[in-house]
Design a protein around this motif. Structure first.
Motif, PDB file in Angstrom:
ATOM      1  N   PHE A 138     -22.651   3.392   9.147  1.00 49.16           N
ATOM      2  CA  PHE A 138     -21.384   2.853   9.425  1.00 49.16           C
ATOM      3  C   PHE A 138     -20.882   2.688   8.090  1.00 49.16           C
ATOM      4  O   PHE A 138     -21.283   2.337   7.093  1.00 49.16           O
ATOM      5  N   HIS A 139     -19.551   3.033   7.842  1.00 45.85           N
ATOM      6  CA  HIS A 139     -18.965   3.092   6.823  1.00 45.85           C
ATOM      7  C   HIS A 139     -17.428   2.773   7.074  1.00 45.85           C
ATOM      8  O   HIS A 139     -16.801   3.101   8.196  1.00 45.85           O
ATOM      9  N   VAL A 140     -16.708   2.214   6.003  1.00 43.35           N
ATOM     10  CA  VAL A 140     -15.280   2.190   5.932  1.00 43.35           C
ATOM     11  C   VAL A 140     -14.616   3.046   5.010  1.00 43.35           C
ATOM     12  O   VAL A 140     -15.564   3.693   3.956  1.00 43.35           O
ATOM     13  N   HIS A 141     -13.209   3.386   4.925  1.00 44.77           N
ATOM     14  CA  HIS A 141     -12.843   4.266   3.750  1.00 44.77           C
ATOM     15  C   HIS A 141     -12.246   3.456   2.783  1.00 44.77           C
ATOM     16  O   HIS A 141     -12.356   2.118   2.811  1.00 44.77           O
ATOM     17  N   ASP A 142     -11.841   4.242   1.891  1.00 40.32           N
ATOM     18  CA  ASP A 142     -11.036   3.519   0.552  1.00 40.32           C
ATOM     19  C   ASP A 142      -9.805   2.751   0.962  1.00 40.32           C
ATOM     20  O   ASP A 142      -9.337   3.047   2.197  1.00 40.32           O
ATOM     21  N   ARG A 143      -9.376   1.873   0.054  1.00 40.93           N
ATOM     22  CA  ARG A 143      -8.185   0.990   0.654  1.00 40.93           C
ATOM     23  C   ARG A 143      -7.139   2.001   1.417  1.00 40.93           C
ATOM     24  O   ARG A 143      -6.561   2.787   0.783  1.00 40.93           O
ATOM     25  N   GLY A 144      -6.921   1.255   2.375  1.00 39.07           N
ATOM     26  CA  GLY A 144      -5.655   1.679   3.561  1.00 39.07           C
ATOM     27  C   GLY A 144      -4.235   1.472   2.780  1.00 39.07           C
ATOM     28  O   GLY A 144      -3.969   0.307   2.516  1.00 39.07           O
ATOM     29  N   GLN A 145      -3.583   2.503   2.805  1.00 39.13           N
ATOM     30  CA  GLN A 145      -2.257   2.444   2.076  1.00 39.13           C
ATOM     31  C   GLN A 145      -1.243   2.766   3.119  1.00 39.13           C
ATOM     32  O   GLN A 145      -1.388   3.266   3.974  1.00 39.13           O
ATOM     33  N   ILE A 146       0.365   2.494   2.858  1.00 38.30           N
ATOM     34  CA  ILE A 146       1.299   2.700   3.722  1.00 38.30           C
ATOM     35  C   ILE A 146       1.995   3.832   2.848  1.00 38.30           C
ATOM     36  O   ILE A 146       2.536   3.903   2.032  1.00 38.30           O
ATOM     37  N   HIS A 147       2.509   4.733   3.993  1.00 36.95           N
ATOM     38  CA  HIS A 147       3.134   6.036   3.616  1.00 36.95           C
ATOM     39  C   HIS A 147       4.207   6.342   4.781  1.00 36.95           C
ATOM     40  O   HIS A 147       3.892   6.016   5.918  1.00 36.95           O
ATOM     41  N   ASN A 148       5.540   6.605   4.057  1.00 37.92           N
ATOM     42  CA  ASN A 148       6.489   6.602   5.031  1.00 37.92           C
ATOM     43  C   ASN A 148       7.770   7.507   4.458  1.00 37.92           C
ATOM     44  O   ASN A 148       7.868   7.650   3.106  1.00 37.92           O
ATOM     45  N   ASN A 149       8.605   7.922   5.242  1.00 35.46           N
ATOM     46  CA  ASN A 149       9.678   8.724   4.836  1.00 35.46           C
ATOM     47  C   ASN A 149      11.455   8.253   4.967  1.00 35.46           C
ATOM     48  O   ASN A 149      12.097   8.732   4.787  1.00 35.46           O
ATOM     49  N   LYS A 150      11.211   6.792   5.382  1.00 34.58           N
ATOM     50  CA  LYS A 150      12.583   6.238   5.628  1.00 34.58           C
ATOM     51  C   LYS A 150      13.041   5.505   4.478  1.00 34.58           C
ATOM     52  O   LYS A 150      14.010   5.298   4.110  1.00 34.58           O
ATOM     53  N   ARG A 151      11.906   4.631   3.981  1.00 36.90           N
ATOM     54  CA  ARG A 151      12.342   3.863   2.712  1.00 36.90           C
ATOM     55  C   ARG A 151      11.293   3.183   1.892  1.00 36.90           C
ATOM     56  O   ARG A 151      10.114   3.275   2.626  1.00 36.90           O
ATOM     57  N   PRO A 152      11.199   2.758   0.654  1.00 33.59           N
ATOM     58  CA  PRO A 152      10.177   1.977   0.259  1.00 33.59           C
ATOM     59  C   PRO A 152      10.001   0.754   0.813  1.00 33.59           C
ATOM     60  O   PRO A 152      10.687   0.148   1.288  1.00 33.59           O
ATOM     61  N   ILE A 153       8.533   0.748   0.989  1.00 32.17           N
ATOM     62  CA  ILE A 153       8.069  -0.692   1.546  1.00 32.17           C
ATOM     63  C   ILE A 153       7.585  -1.698   0.528  1.00 32.17           C
ATOM     64  O   ILE A 153       6.374  -1.198  -0.020  1.00 32.17           O
ATOM     65  N   THR A 154       8.023  -2.791   0.248  1.00 32.40           N
ATOM     66  CA  THR A 154       7.592  -3.687  -0.610  1.00 32.40           C
ATOM     67  C   THR A 154       7.434  -5.055  -0.052  1.00 32.40           C
ATOM     68  O   THR A 154       6.866  -5.891  -0.593  1.00 32.40           O
ATOM     69  N   LYS A 155       7.886  -5.266   1.167  1.00 29.36           N
ATOM     70  CA  LYS A 155       7.943  -6.699   1.939  1.00 29.36           C
ATOM     71  C   LYS A 155       7.834  -6.428   3.468  1.00 29.36           C
ATOM     72  O   LYS A 155       8.189  -5.173   3.790  1.00 29.36           O
ATOM     73  N   VAL A 156       7.486  -7.347   4.183  1.00 28.00           N
ATOM     74  CA  VAL A 156       7.291  -7.311   5.595  1.00 28.00           C
ATOM     75  C   VAL A 156       8.514  -6.715   6.071  1.00 28.00           C
ATOM     76  O   VAL A 156       8.487  -6.124   7.082  1.00 28.00           O
TER      77      VAL A 156
END
Length: 339
Positions: A138-156
């Motif tokens: 059983f394993h997990v992957h490296d740190r999950g990150q956020i990727h998108n095409n609409k806008r920079p995401i820096t806050k909720v």
């Protein structure tokens, strides 16, 4: 004399048959060029072949070459369509409640430590959920990150109005808690969904992004700043058909046993950790925009997603599990093994 010759012939045939190698059908959903096959499965298969004097050999089937869809892999292993599979328990929502705890937000800091924790959670709580299977890792992957095409995401607030792909039930709940619309789909479907605008973005670890050429169709990448825990992770398993394992000789079982368990799980996690910088660089080289989510903003993310863990504890407790103890152990073990 004739009976003796017949007996000798039968004995020779029996010896010849016993000398035939066991060919293990190993199935997964990644392309053959992915880290999962080249740096994990192929070396593992070579090792068990060597240690078994070539009586155990693998035939690897990438990209669902045995048919079916990624969510069907776990059943393919139970049914014997494949002897070994590498997949996400979370692709079959609700089937493996004991191991979902490893997918809660902000739990792990790195894949190697998180994978050690995952194996221990399996040993303590998960074995009854995996009847018909012999878990190899059983394993997990490296740190999950956020990727998108609409806008920079820096806050909720930046999630509002976005359609975001997520891999499992709990990551979908996390996306919804952050204010976006979750879209559940297996990873192989993600590039097409991104290119056609079915989703605005996705959450993935770095290793997967260039493997699926997603860095070529993504504008913005947002990363939780260490030493904060990663936004999320996904749990994977490498599992073997129990009947196939039971059919092996004692010597062959020893080889499988020596190459499975906590150390194998941690080694897979380490391979994912080590893959992240080179994968990330491919997005940098394209000139994509990167944003760092610092400690102050992370607090807002943690508050927004806290109810995912609270709700999970209630759900699994209602199913007869000790949800509170499972969450406590997952948090403690993940912190203990973090690099």
């Amino acid at each position: 004399m004739q009976k003796t010759l017949i007996a000798l012939a039968c004995a020779s045939a029996s010896l010849a048959a016993s000398a035939d190698p066991v060919i293990l059908k190993v199935a997964h959903f990644w392309p053959a060029t992915a880290l999962s096959q080249q740096k994990v499965l192929e070396p593992w298969c070579a090792k068990i072949a060597q240690e078994s004097n070539n009586t155990l050999q693998c035939q690897i089937y990438p990209s669902m070459q045995l048919g079916g869809t990624p969510p069907q892999l776990i059943q393919q292993a139970i049914d014997g369509v494949a002897d070994i599979v590498w997949t996400l328990p979370g692709y079959t929502a609700g089937r493996f409640p004991s191991m979902e705890v490893m997918e809660l937000p902000f739990l792990t800091k790195d894949a190697e430590g998180g994978s050690r924790a995952a194996w221990e959670i399996y040993q303590k709580y998960g074995q009854k959920d995996f009847a018909g299977l012999k878990a190899l890792a059983f394993h997990v992957h490296d740190r999950g990150q956020i990727h998108n095409n609409k806008r920079p995401i820096t806050k909720v607030a930046d999630f509002k109005g976005l359609k975001m792909r997520a891999p499992t039930r709990l990551t979908n709940k996390m996306i919804a808690a952050l204010g976006a619309t979750p879209v559940a789909m297996p990873m192989p479907q993600t590039p097409d969904a991104v290119s056609k605008g079915v989703v605005d973005g996705y959450v993935l670890p770095w290793e997967v992004v260039p493997t699926m050429k997603l860095h070529e169709m993504t504008k913005y990448h947002s990363e939780i700043s260490p030493p904060q825990p990663g936004l999320y992770t996904t749990l994977f398993t490498i599992a073997m058909n129990q009947a196939k394992y039971d059919s092996l000789t004692p010597e062959q079982k020893k080889v499988i046993d020596a190459n499975s368990g906590v150390d194998f799980s941690a080694a897979i996690g380490k391979a994912w950790d080590e893959s992240a910088p080179a994968a990330r660089k491919q997005a940098q080289d394209r000139g994509n925009q990167f944003n760092t989510i610092g400690a102050a903003e992370v607090e807002g993310f943690q508050k927004a997603t806290a109810r995912v863990a609270t709700d999970w504890v209630k759900e699994v407790t209602a199913k007869g599990y000790d949800g509170k103890a499972m969450l406590h152990d997952a948090q403690t073990l993940s912190a203990q093994y973090a690099k």
